[in-house]
Design an enzyme around this catalytic site. Sequence first.
Site, PDB file in Angstrom:
ATOM      1  N   ARG A 143      30.816  40.285  32.198  1.00  8.55           N
ATOM      2  CA  ARG A 143      31.797  40.971  33.054  1.00  8.55           C
ATOM      3  C   ARG A 143      33.185  40.876  32.440  1.00  8.55           C
ATOM      4  O   ARG A 143      33.919  41.859  32.355  1.00  8.55           O
ATOM      5  CB  ARG A 143      31.781  40.359  34.446  1.00  8.55           C
ATOM      6  CG  ARG A 143      32.891  40.860  35.356  1.00  8.55           C
ATOM      7  CD  ARG A 143      33.776  39.669  35.748  1.00  8.55           C
ATOM      8  NE  ARG A 143      34.843  40.115  36.608  1.00  8.55           N
ATOM      9  CZ  ARG A 143      36.118  39.872  36.356  1.00  8.55           C
ATOM     10  NH1 ARG A 143      36.499  39.214  35.291  1.00  8.55           N
ATOM     11  NH2 ARG A 143      37.050  40.288  37.179  1.00  8.55           N
ATOM     12  N   HIS A 193      37.895  43.031  29.800  1.00  6.93           N
ATOM     13  CA  HIS A 193      39.017  42.676  28.937  1.00  6.93           C
ATOM     14  C   HIS A 193      38.864  43.123  27.485  1.00  6.93           C
ATOM     15  O   HIS A 193      39.862  43.237  26.779  1.00  6.93           O
ATOM     16  CB  HIS A 193      39.262  41.168  28.992  1.00  6.93           C
ATOM     17  CG  HIS A 193      39.596  40.699  30.366  1.00  6.93           C
ATOM     18  ND1 HIS A 193      40.754  41.051  31.024  1.00  6.93           N
ATOM     19  CD2 HIS A 193      38.907  39.923  31.240  1.00  6.93           C
ATOM     20  CE1 HIS A 193      40.771  40.507  32.224  1.00  6.93           C
ATOM     21  NE2 HIS A 193      39.653  39.818  32.386  1.00  6.93           N
TER      22      HIS A 193
END
Length: 113
Positions: free
Chosen positions: A76, A81
Amino acid sequence: MTSVEQKKLLTDILQAIHSIDEHLEGRRIFDEYRSNKTKRRAVERELEIIGEAINRLLKLDSNINISHSRLIVDLRNKVIHAYDNVNDIVIWNVIMKYVPLLEVEVKTLLVQQ
């Protein structure tokens, strides 16, 4: 025993898993997945939801019985990111190997309440 918050998070995970199946149209064909940007992004979003829900569950109960929970949370984080470095093969491996097991575990946890 699961709290109301844990039940909500487990339900969110289960819904996201079902949404992955909807995005893949019930088929597990890697070339279809890889060649369809909209499908990839939709699946990645569901994995973000799953990872965030697992992260929150771990904060509520670090001993919750979810295999590969850290791997899913880390995925995730990478999708969010390091979006420009997401590997389709890694995502596919998660869909094929970890998501089915996660579904079984989440259903078991929901029944145990």
